[in-house]
Motif scaffolding. Structure first.
Motif, short mmCIF file in Angstrom:
data_model
loop_
_atom_site.label_atom_id
_atom_site.label_comp_id
_atom_site.label_asym_id
_atom_site.label_seq_id
_atom_site.Cartn_x
_atom_site.Cartn_y
_atom_site.Cartn_z
N PRO A 1 0.84 -1.20 0.00
CA PRO A 1 0.00 0.00 0.00
C PRO A 1 0.87 1.25 0.00
CG PRO A 1 -0.17 -1.16 2.10
CD PRO A 1 0.72 -1.98 1.21
N LYS A 2 0.44 2.26 -0.70
CA LYS A 2 1.18 3.52 -0.80
C LYS A 2 0.36 4.65 -0.19
CE LYS A 2 4.53 1.91 -3.42
NZ LYS A 2 5.91 1.90 -3.05
N LEU A 3 1.05 5.58 0.44
CA LEU A 3 0.38 6.76 0.95
C LEU A 3 -0.07 7.62 -0.22
CD1 LEU A 3 2.57 8.10 3.91
CD2 LEU A 3 0.29 7.14 4.04
N THR A 4 -1.26 8.13 -0.12
CA THR A 4 -1.77 9.06 -1.13
C THR A 4 -1.73 10.47 -0.54
OG1 THR A 4 -4.04 8.93 -0.34
CG2 THR A 4 -3.35 7.28 -1.98
N LEU A 5 -2.00 11.44 -1.38
CA LEU A 5 -2.07 12.81 -0.88
C LEU A 5 -3.18 12.94 0.15
CD1 LEU A 5 -1.11 15.71 -0.89
CD2 LEU A 5 -2.55 16.12 -2.89
N ASP A 6 -4.30 12.27 -0.08
CA ASP A 6 -5.38 12.30 0.91
C ASP A 6 -4.93 11.72 2.25
OD1 ASP A 6 -7.19 13.54 -0.78
OD2 ASP A 6 -8.10 11.66 -1.45
N ASP A 7 -4.15 10.63 2.20
CA ASP A 7 -3.60 10.05 3.43
C ASP A 7 -2.69 11.06 4.13
OD1 ASP A 7 -4.80 7.55 2.85
OD2 ASP A 7 -3.01 6.86 1.78
N ALA A 8 -1.85 11.71 3.34
CA ALA A 8 -0.91 12.68 3.90
C ALA A 8 -1.65 13.84 4.57
CB ALA A 8 0.02 13.21 2.80
N LYS A 9 -2.75 14.26 3.98
CA LYS A 9 -3.55 15.34 4.58
C LYS A 9 -4.12 14.92 5.93
CE LYS A 9 -4.84 17.53 0.22
NZ LYS A 9 -5.93 17.79 -0.73
N ILE A 10 -4.54 13.67 6.04
CA ILE A 10 -5.06 13.16 7.31
C ILE A 10 -3.95 13.14 8.36
CG2 ILE A 10 -5.94 11.08 8.47
CD1 ILE A 10 -7.45 10.50 5.77
N ILE A 11 -2.76 12.73 7.95
CA ILE A 11 -1.61 12.71 8.86
C ILE A 11 -1.27 14.13 9.31
CG2 ILE A 11 0.87 12.22 9.01
CD1 ILE A 11 0.26 9.83 7.04
N LEU A 12 -1.26 15.08 8.37
CA LEU A 12 -0.99 16.48 8.72
C LEU A 12 -2.00 17.00 9.73
CD1 LEU A 12 -0.14 18.14 5.28
CD2 LEU A 12 1.45 17.56 7.11
N GLU A 13 -3.27 16.68 9.51
CA GLU A 13 -4.32 17.14 10.42
C GLU A 13 -4.10 16.59 11.83
OE1 GLU A 13 -8.00 15.96 8.60
OE2 GLU A 13 -7.77 17.40 6.97
N GLY A 14 -3.76 15.30 11.91
CA GLY A 14 -3.51 14.69 13.22
C GLY A 14 -2.29 15.27 13.89
N ALA A 15 -1.24 15.50 13.12
CA ALA A 15 -0.02 16.08 13.69
C ALA A 15 -0.25 17.50 14.16
CB ALA A 15 1.10 16.03 12.65
N GLU A 16 -1.00 18.27 13.39
CA GLU A 16 -1.29 19.64 13.82
C GLU A 16 -2.17 19.64 15.08
OE1 GLU A 16 -3.04 23.96 12.44
OE2 GLU A 16 -2.81 22.41 10.92
#
Length: 89
Positions: free
Chosen positions: A5-20
């Motif tokens: 499985p590969k991270l998508t931009l949508d996945d990255a946005k979810i990660i950014l939201e959680g980190a913020e």
């Protein structure tokens, strides 16, 4: 054939939201980088008030974590002076 499985931009946005969200919770504005499994930058977010000097640090930490397949906090002990990973960046 193995499917990875590969991270998508949508996945990255979810990660950014959680980190913020976590950064706000602890009261520390951060620069947040998300990379794919090859260490290539997928997304970057700089919170208001984050240190400008942390931009490269965040990207390099994400790259290191991807390359080593290890969370960077696991380097804390071995990256101390005298440790085998001292001076990594």
């Amino acid at each position: 054939m193995i499917t990875v499985p590969k991270l998508t931009l949508d996945d990255a946005k979810i990660i950014l939201e959680g980190a913020e969200r976590k950064a706000r919770e602890i009261g520390v504005p951060m620069d947040i980088a998300v990379v794919d499994d090859g260490g290539n930058l997928l997304a970057f977010h700089r919170m208001d008030g984050a240190k400008i000097t942390s931009i490269d640090i965040a990207i390099n930490k994400a790259f290191t974590a991807a390359g080593a397949r290890k969370a960077t906090h696991e380097y804390a002990e071995i990256a101390q002076p005298g440790g085998p990973a001292f001076g990594i960046h």
